[in-house]
Design a protein around this motif. Structure first.
Motif, mmCIF file in Angstrom:
data_model
loop_
_atom_site.group_PDB
_atom_site.id
_atom_site.type_symbol
_atom_site.label_atom_id
_atom_site.label_comp_id
_atom_site.label_asym_id
_atom_site.label_seq_id
_atom_site.Cartn_x
_atom_site.Cartn_y
_atom_site.Cartn_z
ATOM 1 N N LYS A 18 0.790 -1.235 0.000
ATOM 2 C CA LYS A 18 0.000 0.000 0.000
ATOM 3 C C LYS A 18 0.820 1.281 0.000
ATOM 4 C CE LYS A 18 -3.979 -2.050 0.197
ATOM 5 N NZ LYS A 18 -5.014 -1.894 -0.819
ATOM 6 N N ALA A 19 2.028 1.237 0.539
ATOM 7 C CA ALA A 19 2.800 2.476 0.696
ATOM 8 C C ALA A 19 4.030 2.543 -0.198
ATOM 9 C CB ALA A 19 3.205 2.656 2.157
ATOM 10 N N GLY A 20 4.255 1.518 -1.001
ATOM 11 C CA GLY A 20 5.343 1.569 -1.971
ATOM 12 C C GLY A 20 6.728 1.259 -1.438
ATOM 13 N N LEU A 21 6.813 0.613 -0.281
ATOM 14 C CA LEU A 21 8.124 0.238 0.245
ATOM 15 C C LEU A 21 8.730 -0.846 -0.644
ATOM 16 C CD1 LEU A 21 10.143 0.492 2.674
ATOM 17 C CD2 LEU A 21 8.984 -1.502 3.635
ATOM 18 N N PRO A 22 9.947 -0.646 -1.129
ATOM 19 C CA PRO A 22 10.585 -1.695 -1.932
ATOM 20 C C PRO A 22 10.836 -2.942 -1.074
ATOM 21 C CG PRO A 22 11.824 0.368 -2.063
ATOM 22 C CD PRO A 22 10.791 0.541 -1.000
ATOM 23 N N ARG A 23 10.650 -4.106 -1.653
ATOM 24 C CA ARG A 23 10.890 -5.362 -0.909
ATOM 25 C C ARG A 23 12.310 -5.395 -0.336
ATOM 26 N NH1 ARG A 23 6.685 -8.493 0.370
ATOM 27 N NH2 ARG A 23 5.093 -8.483 -1.226
ATOM 28 N N SER A 24 13.242 -4.765 -1.027
ATOM 29 C CA SER A 24 14.630 -4.758 -0.546
ATOM 30 C C SER A 24 14.793 -3.961 0.750
ATOM 31 C CB SER A 24 15.559 -4.190 -1.621
ATOM 32 O OG SER A 24 15.186 -2.852 -1.923
ATOM 33 N N ALA A 25 13.807 -3.122 1.085
ATOM 34 C CA ALA A 25 13.880 -2.309 2.296
ATOM 35 C C ALA A 25 13.127 -2.935 3.475
ATOM 36 C CB ALA A 25 13.334 -0.911 2.017
ATOM 37 N N VAL A 26 12.483 -4.076 3.253
ATOM 38 C CA VAL A 26 11.739 -4.752 4.321
ATOM 39 C C VAL A 26 12.704 -5.149 5.434
ATOM 40 C CG1 VAL A 26 10.454 -6.863 4.893
ATOM 41 C CG2 VAL A 26 9.873 -5.545 2.848
ATOM 42 N N THR A 27 12.271 -4.936 6.674
ATOM 43 C CA THR A 27 13.104 -5.241 7.827
ATOM 44 C C THR A 27 12.255 -5.837 8.935
ATOM 45 O OG1 THR A 27 14.634 -4.325 9.455
ATOM 46 C CG2 THR A 27 12.843 -2.896 8.758
ATOM 47 N N ASP A 28 12.888 -6.602 9.796
ATOM 48 C CA ASP A 28 12.192 -7.090 10.991
ATOM 49 C C ASP A 28 12.757 -6.406 12.238
ATOM 50 O OD1 ASP A 28 14.647 -8.320 11.195
ATOM 51 O OD2 ASP A 28 13.864 -10.352 11.342
ATOM 52 N N ASP A 29 13.467 -5.311 12.033
ATOM 53 C CA ASP A 29 14.066 -4.541 13.126
ATOM 54 C C ASP A 29 13.005 -3.639 13.751
ATOM 55 O OD1 ASP A 29 15.478 -2.922 14.854
ATOM 56 O OD2 ASP A 29 16.847 -2.144 13.323
ATOM 57 N N PRO A 30 12.570 -3.924 14.982
ATOM 58 C CA PRO A 30 11.525 -3.106 15.598
ATOM 59 C C PRO A 30 11.982 -1.688 15.927
ATOM 60 C CG PRO A 30 12.337 -4.741 17.150
ATOM 61 C CD PRO A 30 12.996 -5.023 15.837
ATOM 62 N N SER A 31 13.277 -1.426 15.908
ATOM 63 C CA SER A 31 13.754 -0.071 16.202
ATOM 64 C C SER A 31 13.886 0.794 14.946
ATOM 65 C CB SER A 31 15.094 -0.121 16.934
ATOM 66 O OG SER A 31 16.096 -0.633 16.091
ATOM 67 N N ALA A 32 13.656 0.202 13.770
ATOM 68 C CA ALA A 32 13.686 0.972 12.525
ATOM 69 C C ALA A 32 12.464 1.889 12.475
ATOM 70 C CB ALA A 32 13.692 0.036 11.320
#
Length: 84
Positions: A18-32
């Motif tokens: 929905k917001a256009g985040l590239p898959r390469s920018a996906v993170t599981d870092d909760p502090s991001a």
């Protein structure tokens, strides 16, 4: 009634779809943060609307510096309030 739990994975999927985040920018870092992955104000608005539509939870005070962990906690808090 069981309360579903919102996860960082679900947040990332909304950001990609929905917001256009590239898959390469996906993170599981909760502090991001949203600004860490270069999402602009329109992307933040799309995220807010999608969470409100999908989960019935209003996000207030969500800013570029809000962490993904904080966003997940906000949604989960809203979900638990709806379950009461």
């Amino acid at each position: 009634m069981a309360v579903s739990t919102f996860t960082i994975d679900e947040l990332m999927e909304i950001l990609v779809v929905k917001a256009g985040l590239p898959r390469s920018a996906v993170t599981d870092d909760p502090s991001a943060t949203l600004s860490d992955v270069d999402l602009d104000s329109l992307a933040r608005l799309q995220l807010k609307v999608e969470i409100e539509d999908r989960y019935g939870v209003e996000l207030e005070g969500e800013e570029a510096g809000t962490t993904f962990g904080e966003l997940v906690a906000m949604v989960n808090e809203g979900l638990s309030e709806h379950a009461r």
